[in-house]
Design a protein around this motif. Structure first.
Motif, PDB file in Angstrom:
ATOM      1  N   TYR A  17       0.830  -1.212   0.000  1.00  0.00           N
ATOM      2  CA  TYR A  17       0.000   0.000   0.000  1.00  0.00           C
ATOM      3  C   TYR A  17       0.863   1.261   0.000  1.00  0.00           C
ATOM      4  O   TYR A  17       0.617   2.199  -0.774  1.00  0.00           O
ATOM      5  CB  TYR A  17      -0.934  -0.005   1.212  1.00  0.00           C
ATOM      6  CG  TYR A  17      -1.665   1.292   1.414  1.00  0.00           C
ATOM      7  CD1 TYR A  17      -2.765   1.610   0.627  1.00  0.00           C
ATOM      8  CD2 TYR A  17      -1.248   2.203   2.382  1.00  0.00           C
ATOM      9  CE1 TYR A  17      -3.429   2.806   0.801  1.00  0.00           C
ATOM     10  CE2 TYR A  17      -1.905   3.401   2.560  1.00  0.00           C
ATOM     11  CZ  TYR A  17      -2.995   3.702   1.767  1.00  0.00           C
ATOM     12  OH  TYR A  17      -3.646   4.889   1.937  1.00  0.00           O
ATOM     13  N   TYR A  18       1.872   1.308   0.863  1.00  0.00           N
ATOM     14  CA  TYR A  18       2.717   2.500   0.928  1.00  0.00           C
ATOM     15  C   TYR A  18       3.597   2.644  -0.306  1.00  0.00           C
ATOM     16  O   TYR A  18       3.898   3.764  -0.727  1.00  0.00           O
ATOM     17  CB  TYR A  18       3.560   2.500   2.204  1.00  0.00           C
ATOM     18  CG  TYR A  18       2.749   2.831   3.432  1.00  0.00           C
ATOM     19  CD1 TYR A  18       2.054   4.023   3.534  1.00  0.00           C
ATOM     20  CD2 TYR A  18       2.663   1.949   4.496  1.00  0.00           C
ATOM     21  CE1 TYR A  18       1.301   4.333   4.641  1.00  0.00           C
ATOM     22  CE2 TYR A  18       1.909   2.244   5.610  1.00  0.00           C
ATOM     23  CZ  TYR A  18       1.232   3.443   5.675  1.00  0.00           C
ATOM     24  OH  TYR A  18       0.476   3.751   6.777  1.00  0.00           O
ATOM     25  N   LYS A  19       3.997   1.539  -0.912  1.00  0.00           N
ATOM     26  CA  LYS A  19       4.769   1.626  -2.148  1.00  0.00           C
ATOM     27  C   LYS A  19       3.915   2.206  -3.281  1.00  0.00           C
ATOM     28  O   LYS A  19       4.403   2.987  -4.090  1.00  0.00           O
ATOM     29  CB  LYS A  19       5.315   0.254  -2.560  1.00  0.00           C
ATOM     30  CG  LYS A  19       6.488  -0.189  -1.732  1.00  0.00           C
ATOM     31  CD  LYS A  19       7.635   0.774  -1.913  1.00  0.00           C
ATOM     32  CE  LYS A  19       8.878   0.289  -1.231  1.00  0.00           C
ATOM     33  NZ  LYS A  19      10.017   1.184  -1.443  1.00  0.00           N
ATOM     34  N   LYS A  37       7.370   4.931   6.027  1.00  0.00           N
ATOM     35  CA  LYS A  37       6.302   4.066   6.531  1.00  0.00           C
ATOM     36  C   LYS A  37       6.411   2.659   5.943  1.00  0.00           C
ATOM     37  O   LYS A  37       6.175   1.668   6.633  1.00  0.00           O
ATOM     38  CB  LYS A  37       4.923   4.655   6.180  1.00  0.00           C
ATOM     39  CG  LYS A  37       4.631   5.978   6.837  1.00  0.00           C
ATOM     40  CD  LYS A  37       4.362   5.835   8.286  1.00  0.00           C
ATOM     41  CE  LYS A  37       2.894   5.583   8.465  1.00  0.00           C
ATOM     42  NZ  LYS A  37       2.499   5.583   9.856  1.00  0.00           N
ATOM     43  N   SER A  38       6.807   2.564   4.673  1.00  0.00           N
ATOM     44  CA  SER A  38       6.970   1.246   4.066  1.00  0.00           C
ATOM     45  C   SER A  38       8.158   0.504   4.667  1.00  0.00           C
ATOM     46  O   SER A  38       8.137  -0.722   4.774  1.00  0.00           O
ATOM     47  CB  SER A  38       7.112   1.358   2.545  1.00  0.00           C
ATOM     48  OG  SER A  38       8.342   1.932   2.186  1.00  0.00           O
ATOM     49  N   ILE A  44       8.746  -4.970  10.094  1.00  0.00           N
ATOM     50  CA  ILE A  44       7.829  -5.819  10.859  1.00  0.00           C
ATOM     51  C   ILE A  44       7.634  -7.156  10.155  1.00  0.00           C
ATOM     52  O   ILE A  44       7.600  -8.213  10.793  1.00  0.00           O
ATOM     53  CB  ILE A  44       6.489  -5.088  11.077  1.00  0.00           C
ATOM     54  CG1 ILE A  44       6.691  -3.909  12.027  1.00  0.00           C
ATOM     55  CG2 ILE A  44       5.416  -6.026  11.613  1.00  0.00           C
ATOM     56  CD1 ILE A  44       5.503  -2.993  12.124  1.00  0.00           C
ATOM     57  N   PHE A  45       7.517  -7.111   8.832  1.00  0.00           N
ATOM     58  CA  PHE A  45       7.367  -8.338   8.051  1.00  0.00           C
ATOM     59  C   PHE A  45       8.555  -9.270   8.264  1.00  0.00           C
ATOM     60  O   PHE A  45       8.389 -10.455   8.577  1.00  0.00           O
ATOM     61  CB  PHE A  45       7.216  -7.990   6.567  1.00  0.00           C
ATOM     62  CG  PHE A  45       7.263  -9.179   5.659  1.00  0.00           C
ATOM     63  CD1 PHE A  45       6.171 -10.014   5.536  1.00  0.00           C
ATOM     64  CD2 PHE A  45       8.398  -9.464   4.927  1.00  0.00           C
ATOM     65  CE1 PHE A  45       6.204 -11.119   4.692  1.00  0.00           C
ATOM     66  CE2 PHE A  45       8.456 -10.559   4.084  1.00  0.00           C
ATOM     67  CZ  PHE A  45       7.350 -11.389   3.970  1.00  0.00           C
ATOM     68  N   VAL A  46       9.759  -8.755   8.116  1.00  0.00           N
ATOM     69  CA  VAL A  46      10.962  -9.589   8.260  1.00  0.00           C
ATOM     70  C   VAL A  46      11.107 -10.085   9.698  1.00  0.00           C
ATOM     71  O   VAL A  46      11.463 -11.245   9.935  1.00  0.00           O
ATOM     72  CB  VAL A  46      12.211  -8.800   7.804  1.00  0.00           C
ATOM     73  CG1 VAL A  46      13.495  -9.540   8.122  1.00  0.00           C
ATOM     74  CG2 VAL A  46      12.129  -8.501   6.314  1.00  0.00           C
ATOM     75  N   ARG A  83      12.882   7.892  10.656  1.00  0.00           N
ATOM     76  CA  ARG A  83      12.634   8.690   9.455  1.00  0.00           C
ATOM     77  C   ARG A  83      11.193   9.197   9.402  1.00  0.00           C
ATOM     78  O   ARG A  83      10.949  10.318   8.952  1.00  0.00           O
ATOM     79  CB  ARG A  83      12.950   7.872   8.204  1.00  0.00           C
ATOM     80  CG  ARG A  83      14.423   7.640   8.005  1.00  0.00           C
ATOM     81  CD  ARG A  83      14.660   6.734   6.803  1.00  0.00           C
ATOM     82  NE  ARG A  83      16.040   6.357   6.697  1.00  0.00           N
ATOM     83  CZ  ARG A  83      16.890   6.939   5.860  1.00  0.00           C
ATOM     84  NH1 ARG A  83      16.488   7.890   5.070  1.00  0.00           N
ATOM     85  NH2 ARG A  83      18.146   6.538   5.817  1.00  0.00           N
ATOM     86  N   THR A  84      10.250   8.392   9.855  1.00  0.00           N
ATOM     87  CA  THR A  84       8.853   8.821   9.864  1.00  0.00           C
ATOM     88  C   THR A  84       8.666  10.013  10.782  1.00  0.00           C
ATOM     89  O   THR A  84       7.975  10.975  10.429  1.00  0.00           O
ATOM     90  CB  THR A  84       7.938   7.666  10.314  1.00  0.00           C
ATOM     91  OG1 THR A  84       8.087   6.584   9.405  1.00  0.00           O
ATOM     92  CG2 THR A  84       6.485   8.094  10.357  1.00  0.00           C
ATOM     93  N   ARG A  85       9.269   9.985  11.949  1.00  0.00           N
ATOM     94  CA  ARG A  85       9.182  11.122  12.866  1.00  0.00           C
ATOM     95  C   ARG A  85       9.772  12.385  12.230  1.00  0.00           C
ATOM     96  O   ARG A  85       9.200  13.476  12.333  1.00  0.00           O
ATOM     97  CB  ARG A  85       9.908  10.819  14.164  1.00  0.00           C
ATOM     98  CG  ARG A  85       9.198   9.836  15.036  1.00  0.00           C
ATOM     99  CD  ARG A  85       9.963   9.584  16.301  1.00  0.00           C
ATOM    100  NE  ARG A  85       9.347   8.530  17.069  1.00  0.00           N
ATOM    101  CZ  ARG A  85       9.969   7.834  17.990  1.00  0.00           C
ATOM    102  NH1 ARG A  85      11.237   8.085  18.281  1.00  0.00           N
ATOM    103  NH2 ARG A  85       9.339   6.889  18.647  1.00  0.00           N
ATOM    104  N   PHE A  86      10.915  12.228  11.571  1.00  0.00           N
ATOM    105  CA  PHE A  86      11.570  13.378  10.947  1.00  0.00           C
ATOM    106  C   PHE A  86      10.692  13.983   9.852  1.00  0.00           C
ATOM    107  O   PHE A  86      10.464  15.193   9.817  1.00  0.00           O
ATOM    108  CB  PHE A  86      12.925  12.961  10.372  1.00  0.00           C
ATOM    109  CG  PHE A  86      13.602  14.043   9.594  1.00  0.00           C
ATOM    110  CD1 PHE A  86      14.217  15.094  10.249  1.00  0.00           C
ATOM    111  CD2 PHE A  86      13.616  14.018   8.209  1.00  0.00           C
ATOM    112  CE1 PHE A  86      14.834  16.104   9.533  1.00  0.00           C
ATOM    113  CE2 PHE A  86      14.233  15.008   7.490  1.00  0.00           C
ATOM    114  CZ  PHE A  86      14.845  16.063   8.146  1.00  0.00           C
TER     115      PHE A  86
END
Length: 99
Positions: A17-19, A37-38, A44-46, A83-86
């Motif tokens: 979705y994010y991609k 986000k991706s 989480i997936f790995v 990175r998301t926070r930034f």
């Protein structure tokens, strides 16, 4: 342990979705935000894939590979969170600047 496959599938769907969201937006700041986000979803997936593989096979080799996946997934998710926070702060300052 049905929770691990659910988390794995859900994180993979969110990763896709994010991609797609990266491709659909033209704003570079939001492209970076969606990329981070991706990265979280991929981490989480790995991470949970490594746990699930160890619980499924329970061998010494799957333990070592699972630990490797845990480390790589954890680092990937941690980097994505940073990175998301930034980029979230950058987007908020951009919105405040435009008003």
């Amino acid at each position: 342990m049905v929770i691990f496959p659910i988390i794995i599938v859900l994180s993979f769907v969110l990763y896709i979705y994010y991609k797609v969201a990266i491709i659909r937006t033209n704003e570079p700041l939001f492209q970076h935000y969606y990329q981070s986000k991706s990265k979280i979803c991929l981490g989480i997936f790995v991470f949970f894939f490594g746990i699930n593989q160890y619980l499924f096979y329970e061998t010494r080799l799957s333990l070592f590979i699972g630990i490797l996946f845990l480390v790589i997934g954890g680092l990937q998710a941690w980097d994505g969170i940073k990175r998301t926070r930034f980029y979230r702060e950058q987007a908020q300052s951009l919105e405040a600047y435009e008003e």
